[in-house]
Design an enzyme around this catalytic site. Structure first.
Site, PDB file in Angstrom:
ATOM      1  N   LYS A 250       0.844  -1.181   0.000  1.00  0.00           N
ATOM      2  CA  LYS A 250       0.000   0.000   0.000  1.00  0.00           C
ATOM      3  C   LYS A 250       0.880   1.231   0.000  1.00  0.00           C
ATOM      4  CE  LYS A 250      -1.070   2.443   2.891  1.00  0.00           C
ATOM      5  NZ  LYS A 250      -0.539   3.835   3.205  1.00  0.00           N
ATOM      6  N   THR A 261       9.037   0.416   1.124  1.00  0.00           N
ATOM      7  CA  THR A 261       7.896   1.217   0.726  1.00  0.00           C
ATOM      8  C   THR A 261       7.080   1.564   1.946  1.00  0.00           C
ATOM      9  OG1 THR A 261       5.944   1.296  -0.654  1.00  0.00           O
ATOM     10  CG2 THR A 261       6.505  -0.817   0.288  1.00  0.00           C
ATOM     11  N   ASN A 471      -3.836  16.206   0.000  1.00  0.00           N
ATOM     12  CA  ASN A 471      -3.010  16.392   1.194  1.00  0.00           C
ATOM     13  C   ASN A 471      -3.435  17.593   2.029  1.00  0.00           C
ATOM     14  OD1 ASN A 471      -0.684  14.316   1.236  1.00  0.00           O
ATOM     15  ND2 ASN A 471      -0.897  14.877  -0.907  1.00  0.00           N
ATOM     16  N   SER A 476      -8.200  17.209   8.004  1.00  0.00           N
ATOM     17  CA  SER A 476      -9.272  18.121   8.427  1.00  0.00           C
ATOM     18  C   SER A 476     -10.647  17.630   7.990  1.00  0.00           C
ATOM     19  CB  SER A 476      -9.022  19.507   7.842  1.00  0.00           C
ATOM     20  OG  SER A 476      -8.935  19.451   6.432  1.00  0.00           O
TER      21      SER A 476
END
Length: 476
Positions: A250, A261, A471, A476
């Protein structure tokens, strides 16, 4: 997915010393194999030269609407059971919405394990745990792997370490093994302490669900901002016996591994000693996971674990260089390369898959640094996003690498089209042809720096407005 750039550690971590020593010891072998490896990488890249349509998959991101699947996505491969490992997934509840966020793998007695981890100086509690246990056990006798998404358990101090220990202890009791035989990995927001009780409460359910053919579900359970599940599979021959190699990973953003990774787990039913497995893991990480970048940021949680169950019936191999492992080594590299490329294809907001090749460098390390300088440059990446063959930005990125180059011999090529030759714009430069080439999804750039014979390749993606949106809205 972890979300904070970090600095590299000045000192190598104990488990990685083996890998660093191996790289130096095998440099002659690596050099001899490099051209062949790059040819194989080219072949694997061309497999994705035409767009593939991946079926829509849930792409959870902290409770928000699912993101559209990357236009560069590839289908999840058919992965048959691998003898000696069973998998199960469940919802532990680290996300507010309904999705599975827990993966457990159970291994038979006698399995070997090797690992390569982040070099970040603020590595996570799960990374610390795996390093420590592999040092103690030397990679022998691993029995379980527990992975959660939605909580990185990074930058959580002693409480984070205690949570991992309690989790490993509970899993060990459930699977009748020592806590040090349990590997742990996490991914999610940095600074959030792992509530291990959410996993512990799900262990009875997980144990009942364990099955050998759960690979697609496993790949989806560890996703964060990924838009498609990532897997790779190959079969190899060891002394007349067919062995299987399969893996999942992932990652979508914060990809510049410098080790492995975000998270990757590869299993084979071959019988390979822990020492040999570690050597293979360290060696083939170098030109696969360490040769891709999405945004230049290295995660606190980067983990690659390679398991060998020994259940195929093939003879046990104790040396990484054993001639009987020739086909296995090639297929292992193929699996790692496929997984690494899929990370780039799922780069947050990516629309272009780009191979950067540097030739004519003084050393392989110099070539690699120049290629990374180009691949990580925001100006280069945004030019690709705008389908602009702005070779001047590539020249800029070469110059800022602080590596030896011959300015008056520098040449840049997009696919088969020359942009610059011998330090000047190419006489054959054709803006219309360049513009047509840049509309492709899969692109190649070759830069010759005129200082030697060394070559290196790095794979990257473009940088789009969508990356900023993802991002900027992550927490939020």
């Amino acid at each position: 997915m972890t979300r904070k750039p970090t600095k590299k550690s000045a000192a190598a971590k104990p488990v990685e010393v083996v890998g660093h020593t191996l790289e130096r010891a095998l440099d002659p072998l690596t050099s001899a194999l490099k051209r062949a490896a790059l040819k194989r990488a080219d072949k694997q890249s061309r497999q994705f030269a035409e767009p593939h349509s991946a079926p829509p998959q849930p792409a959870p991101s902290g409770g928000k609407a699912a993101m559209p699947v990357s236009p560069l996505a590839v289908p999840f491969p058919k992965m048959p059971p691998i003898a000696g490992v069973q998998l199960a997934t469940a919802r532990a509840g680290y996300y507010k919405h309904d999705r599975e966020d827990l993966l457990v793998m159970s291994f038979t007695d006698g399995a070997s394990c090797a690992g390569v981890f982040t070099r970040s100086s603020v590595g996570s509690a799960p990374v610390d745990w795996c390093r420590k246990q592999l040092e103690h056990t030397k990679g022998e006798g691993v029995r379980a792997l527990v992975v959660n998404a939605g909580c990185a358990n990074a930058f959580t101090g002693r409480p984070g370490a205690d949570a991992v220990r309690r989790l490993a202890s509970a899993v060990g009791k459930r699977f009748d093994c020592r806590q040090r035989d349990v590997m742990v990995a996490s991914t999610g927001v940095i600074g959030v302490l792992l509530d291990e009780t959410k996993i512990v409460h799900r262990l009875p359910e997980v144990e009942q669900k364990l099955a050998a053919d759960y690979w697609p579900q496993a790949a989806r359970a560890i996703m964060t901002t990924d838009t498609f599940p990532k897997g790779a599979y190959a079969e190899a021959n060891i002394d007349g016996t067919t062995v299987r190699i399969g893996g999942i990973c992932k990652g979508s953003g914060m990809i510049a591994p410098d080790m492995a990774t975000m998270l990757a787990f590869v299993v084979t039913d071959a019988a390979i000693s822990p020492a040999a497995l570690q050597n293979l893991c360290s060696l083939y990480t170098r030109n696969t996971f360490n040769a891709v970048t999405v945004d230049g940021d290295t995660s606190t949680n980067d983990t690659l674990l390679l398991f060998a169950t020994g259940q195929s019936g093939a003879p046990k191999i104790s040396r990484a260089g054993d001639r009987r492992l020739a086909d296995f080594r090639e297929k292992l590299e193929q699996v790692l390369m496929s997984l690494a490329h899929q990370l780039v294809r799922d780069g947050e907001g990516a629309t272009k898959f780009i191979k950067i090749t540097v030739t004519g460098a003084e050393t392989a390390a110099s070539a690699r640094n120049i290629a990374r300088s180009i691949a990580d440059s925001p100006l280069v990446k945004t030019a690709f996003a705008g389908e602009d063959a702005n070779w001047g930005r590539i020249v800029m990125a070469v110059g800022k690498s602080d590596e030896p180059v011959d300015r008056d011999s520098l040449s840049v090529k997009f696919g088969d089209l020359w942009a610059a030759q011998d330090g000047l714009i190419a006489a054959s430069y054709d803006e219309a042809k360049m513009s047509a080439y840049m509309k492709r999804q899969d692109l190649e750039v070759t830069v010759d720096v005129g200082k030697g014979k060394a070559t290196a390749a790095v794979w990257t993606c473009d940088l789009t407005k969508r990356y900023v949106e993802i991002n900027g809205d992550y927490r939020s």
